[in-house]
Enzyme design. Structure first.
Site, PDB file in Angstrom:
ATOM      1  N   ASP A   1       0.630   3.694  -3.587  1.00 50.49           N
ATOM      2  CA  ASP A   1       0.795   5.220  -3.718  1.00 50.49           C
ATOM      3  C   ASP A   1       1.809   5.359  -4.837  1.00 50.49           C
ATOM      4  O   ASP A   1       1.407   6.570  -5.586  1.00 50.49           O
ATOM      5  CB  ASP A   1       1.500   5.470  -2.354  1.00 50.49           C
ATOM      6  CG  ASP A   1       2.868   4.884  -2.012  1.00 50.49           C
ATOM      7  OD1 ASP A   1       3.201   3.757  -2.674  1.00 50.49           O
ATOM      8  OD2 ASP A   1       3.638   5.201  -1.072  1.00 50.49           O
TER       9      ASP A   1
ATOM     10  N   LEU B   1       0.914  -1.160   0.101  1.00 60.62           N
ATOM     11  CA  LEU B   1       0.177  -0.036   0.011  1.00 60.62           C
ATOM     12  C   LEU B   1       0.837   1.188  -0.063  1.00 60.62           C
ATOM     13  O   LEU B   1       0.742   2.096  -0.888  1.00 60.62           O
ATOM     14  CB  LEU B   1      -0.977   0.228   1.089  1.00 60.62           C
ATOM     15  CG  LEU B   1      -1.476   1.355   1.472  1.00 60.62           C
ATOM     16  CD1 LEU B   1      -2.659   1.568   0.509  1.00 60.62           C
ATOM     17  CD2 LEU B   1      -2.316   1.252   2.880  1.00 60.62           C
ATOM     18  N   ASP B   2       1.543   1.371   1.232  1.00 64.33           N
ATOM     19  CA  ASP B   2       2.637   2.687   1.449  1.00 64.33           C
ATOM     20  C   ASP B   2       3.803   1.829   2.034  1.00 64.33           C
ATOM     21  O   ASP B   2       3.744   2.036   3.190  1.00 64.33           O
ATOM     22  CB  ASP B   2       1.968   3.633   1.962  1.00 64.33           C
ATOM     23  CG  ASP B   2       2.778   4.804   2.329  1.00 64.33           C
ATOM     24  OD1 ASP B   2       3.945   4.731   1.995  1.00 64.33           O
ATOM     25  OD2 ASP B   2       2.609   5.680   3.138  1.00 64.33           O
ATOM     26  N   PRO B   3       4.729   1.687   1.063  1.00 65.39           N
ATOM     27  CA  PRO B   3       5.090   1.834  -0.437  1.00 65.39           C
ATOM     28  C   PRO B   3       4.351   0.931  -1.260  1.00 65.39           C
ATOM     29  O   PRO B   3       4.168  -0.503  -0.889  1.00 65.39           O
ATOM     30  CB  PRO B   3       6.395   2.010  -0.498  1.00 65.39           C
ATOM     31  CG  PRO B   3       6.766   0.827   0.587  1.00 65.39           C
ATOM     32  CD  PRO B   3       5.816   0.826   1.694  1.00 65.39           C
TER      33      PRO B   3
END
Length: 918
Positions: free
Chosen positions: A601, A596-598
């Site tokens: 994004d 997700l993050d990273p």
């Protein structure tokens, strides 16, 4: 025949051969010899037995008239001729067989047949290896493969273009087997060509370009048919020019040889002799220099293992993405073509060969498929996205009489030499010519010396599959970790029948539960045990590490030793990055930052940024926030937070440093807790009380995202308002210290949170009244801080599970204390704000917002948005869609676009909007 010749013939041993019935395909109507060939053989004293078959293009009566004996039993013959592979149970021991065996590349499907041939002491002569001194094949159906293939693809183009909204003269060309012979097909193609010359091709299509690879018999046959059209040949260097400016009243052809697209990896240039000896030194530039300007690719080349591929899977993904090429016609009211390449006729029909993404052939029953950028294959429609592919492996049988005549005439001169074969005797007792000797694959129960490499290839193929017991034909994947994020990864990969998943975890109960739910395997593993980790990794082709990010270096080292690919959802750590060159040298991919993050994004940022840049805009600023939170109704604690991923990572981020670019100035936030003082309110989602603070080093994304001219680059974390103040209180109290504390040693005496609080305050008497203790906490952290600590139970007389450091001990405690309840849900929110200036001076802001909510009783939003992209990326790597080696990020358009496409298919969809700024 004179009496002297008759006496000579009668004095020779009777030579007996057989022509077996073809049973590999219902479409197979060819024979190795035509009746005219049989007649010549019979006249020379050969007894020819023909197995009865009403499927052959030439009827049995024709063979009877030629002097053949029609009978089922062919065991009398020493040499048995066929066309395609022979079923295992019909192979007769101690015979010589001649047919296309498709074994010389250790083709997996035919290895059982090869084993039986060896066991039954059969001498196998493969037509494919009958070659002259120059290495050219002397017996082949090649020309008619080219003829039939070209007829088929012209037929397919007519249907494909109609589905795209364009009626063309090719609609009146049928499939090759619809015609009695090739002359009838040629007439239909000439008629279509006449209409093309009259200008009856839609102007919206622009000029059509046909690229033929190779110059051998297959290419010559296909070009003979092509030349029935109004054609003009151009060299490869002019292909782009005619693609842009050519006439729609003619069809452009281009013959591509090796020298046009092969060049040395180091230094460029092409040396044909060096390439023959060391093909691994070369790469193909076909995808970059020729394919973008090709409407129809007619692939006629032979591909050898180790040679550069004409089109790799990533090449295809790039070519098949929606085109923004300026020369593709965009006529008003006419449907636009999705991309330049319309069709591929892969006459070589070599699965996974020169055209890598074609890992299986089409058939005469289902001759076409649409292959799209996401590796989907549609055999039921001509309308969808992608390129039309025809890859039939027995095309000549669509023109069976002409093919049989052509092949038999080529084979006949070698029949006498072949007929001397006695499979019960050694090769040394024969005197075969070099042409025949070089085509003998097996003899006397073993592979002949030129073909012993097949055993090595078989072993290499077995190693590449990394077969494990109980997973026949499956690719083993090892997942490290069994936490919340693991479940969506396991679920996604377990859908694939050709993947065998093993979960390895030190929490055996979690791993067993996942294994039972999804029907996969579970193993116990202490992640710090490198020997055990290497042992498990050695049985996998790919490892997915969902361990805490500080353990990824250990996982990467184990993968390097085990020759396994690695995928992580985390940032690249220095120990992993250090292995870049070693992994690259080993042909391994260590793919990171696909969560997700990273992860998400990056994908959404790059999609937006590249769209702006491709349309002439300049990115002035990039501001991004991302966070995983409990749904608002479940944020019922002082932190307004519950843990849906690694608690340690959440706490560690609150004391880490950060760096970002703001209006041209680099701003640095020191580690140790200062970052919590930078939190600011966020109002992009009305109704949510968000705050955000910077996350790690944002400045490096100027180069990674290709936005070096931007004056502001900021990446941050989202939390509910009040989180930062609570964390500051815990930091002031000493609970987020990552350094070892003597009282928290796992082997030390028992300790309660109240006792530990007293220690942190410097109090020696842990029996102090609670109100007095609370007063001392207020002095240290303020009233709000004391309230936070009390509400979280950090002043209670409850035993601590000691983990060495305050941070790790608190992480463990909060992971239990602030767990999402069984019926509670979480949300993931991601926001990009991209400032843009267009060429005419207009300014705007592009906003990309992703909001995903978890489902009670199923996966959390955090688990889905981390696990699903990780699983998809792993599958892409297994399928060859990602071929970059070394330590890799998902920044290539062909990677991030495919990932986003598949995530949208699974319901993870971002919303984009635009705000005008002037």
């Amino acid at each position: 025949m004179t009496r002297s010749v008759q006496r000579f013939v009668n004095s020779q041993p009777r030579r007996i051969i057989a022509i077996r019935r073809e049973d590999q395909s219902v479409w197979e109507r060819r024979a190795p010899f035509s009746p005219s060939n049989v007649k010549r053989l019979v006249r020379s004293g050969v007894k020819v037995i023909v197995q009865p078959s009403n499927r052959r293009a030439y009827p049995m009566q024709s063979y009877i008239s030629a002097g053949a004996v029609i009978q089922e039993d062919i065991s009398e013959a020493n040499v048995i001729f066929g066309v395609k592979q022979t079923p295992i149970d019909l192979l007769i021991p101690n015979k010589t067989y001649c047919f296309f065996s498709h074994t010389i590349k250790a083709q997996e499907a035919n290895m059982p047949m090869l084993d039986t041939i060896l066991t039954k002491n059969i001498r196998l002569i493969d037509y494919e290896k009958l070659m002259d001194d120059a290495g050219n094949r002397v017996v082949a159906f090649g020309k008619y493969a080219g003829v039939a293939g070209m007829i088929n693809i012209l037929h397919g183009i007519g249907l494909r273009l109609l589905a795209l909204g364009h009626h063309t003269p090719f609609m009146h060309v049928g499939p090759a087997h619809n015609y009695r012979n090739s002359s009838m097909a040629r007439q239909a193609i000439r008629d279509a060509g006449y209409e093309v010359a009259l200008g009856m091709m839609p102007k919206s299509l622009g000029p059509l370009t046909f690229v033929f690879t190779g110059s051998g018999n297959v290419s010559q046959g296909s070009q003979e048919i092509f030349q029935e059209l109004p054609y003009e040949y151009v060299p490869p260097e002019m292909l782009r020019k005619v693609a842009e400016h050519g006439s729609p009243s003619k069809i452009y052809g281009c013959e591509v040889r090796r020298r046009h697209h092969l060049e040395r990896k180091n230094g460029g240039g092409y040396d044909p002799q060096e390439y023959e000896e060391f093909p691994e030194r070369y790469i193909s530039t076909f995808a970059q220099k020729i394919a973008p300007y090709t409407s129809v690719l007619v692939n006629c080349i032979y591909w050898a293992v180790g040679s550069p591929k004409l089109l790799t899977i990533p090449d295809a993904k790039h070519l098949l993405l929606p085109a923004d090429t300026p020369w593709l016609p965009k006529s008003v009211g006419a449907p636009a073509l999705p991309h330049r390449m319309l069709a591929i006729c892969d006459i070589s029909a070599d699965p996974g060969g020169s055209i890598e993404f074609m890992n299986e052939c089409t058939t005469i029953d289902t001759p076409f498929c649409l292959y799209d950028a996401d590796r989907n294959k549609d055999t039921k429609s001509f309308k969808g996205p992608g390129v039309l592919v025809c890859s039939i492996d027995n095309m000549p049988t669509q023109l069976p009489r002409e093919s049989t005549d052509f092949f038999g005439d080529l084979l006949y001169p070698y029949a006498e030499d072949i007929m001397q074969s006695d499979a019960t005797k050694s090769l040394e007792e024969h005197n075969f010519t070099p042409v025949i000797q070089g085509a003998i694959i097996t003899s006397n129960g073993k592979l002949t010396s030129p073909y012993e490499y097949i055993n090595d290839l078989r072993m290499a193929n077995t190693r590449s599959r990394h077969k494990v017991e109980g997973s026949d034909q499956q690719t083993p994947v090892l997942i490290l970790g069994s936490g919340l994020v693991s479940a969506p990864v396991v679920e996604y990969l377990s859908r694939e029948e050709n993947i065998a998943v093993t979960i390895a975890s030190q929490v055996r109960e979690e791993a067993d539960a996942l294994a039972e739910k999804y029907g996969v395997n579970a193993e116990y593993l202490e992640a710090t045990d490198e020997a055990a980790l290497r042992s498990l990794a050695s049985r996998a082709r790919l490892v997915i590490s969902l361990l805490p990010y500080e353990l990824h270096g250990t996982a990467a080292r184990a993968c390097l030793r085990a020759r396994a690919h690695l995928v992580t959802a985390s940032y690249v750590t220095p120990p992993v990055q250090e292995l870049h060159e070693a992994a690259k040298e080993a042909g391994l991919t260590f793919l990171n930052e696909v969560g997700l993050d990273p992860g998400l994004d990056h994908l959404l940022a790059l999609e937006c940024i590249h769209d702006i840049q491709n349309n002439g805009g300049r990115v002035d600023s990039f501001v991004s926030y991302c966070g995983g939170l409990p749904a608002p109704e479940f944020s019922d604690n002082a932190l307004r937070y519950k843990f849906s991923w690694s608690p340690r990572g959440v706490l560690l981020n609150t004391i880490s440093g950060a760096k970002y670019l703001s209006k041209g100035q680099v701003v640095e936030v020191l580690s140790g807790g200062e970052i919590m003082s930078t939190a600011r309110e966020l109002d992009f989602l009305p109704g949510f009380a968000f705050e955000g603070f910077p996350n790690r080093d944002s400045t490096k994304y100027a180069k990674l995202y290709g936005i070096e001219d931007a004056h502001t680059i900021f990446r941050g974390t989202i939390r509910y308002k009040g989180f930062a103040e609570c964390m500051k209180a815990m930091q002031l109290f000493g609970l987020v210290d990552p350094n070892p504390h003597p009282s928290l040693h796992p082997d030390g005496p028992e300790l309660t949170w109240r006792q530990f609080a007293c220690e942190l305050l410097g109090l020696t008497d842990a029996t102090i009244f609670f109100e007095n203790l609370k007063g001392r906490v207020v002095e240290r952290t303020g009233q709000a801080g004391a309230t936070v600590l009390e509400s979280l139970g950090l002043l209670d007389d409850v035993a601590i599970v000691k983990r060495g450091t305050p941070l790790d001990t608190l992480s463990h405690y909060l992971s239990k204390k602030l767990q999402l309840g069984k019926n509670e849900t979480d949300i993931v929110v991601l926001r990009h704000e991209v400032g843009v200036t267009w060429s005419e001076g207009r300014r705007e802001r592009r906003d990309v917002t992703l909001s995903v909510r978890g489902v009670p009783g199923s996966h959390t939003a955090m688990a889905r948005t981390v696990g699903l992209p990780t699983a998809i990326a792993a599958k892409m790597l297994l399928d060859g869609e990602i071929q970059e080696r070394g330590v890799v990020l998902p920044f290539s358009p062909v990677v991030y676009r495919s990932l986003l496409s598949r995530l949208r298919h699974d319901g993870i969809v971002a919303k984009e909007s635009t705000v005008k700024l002037n």
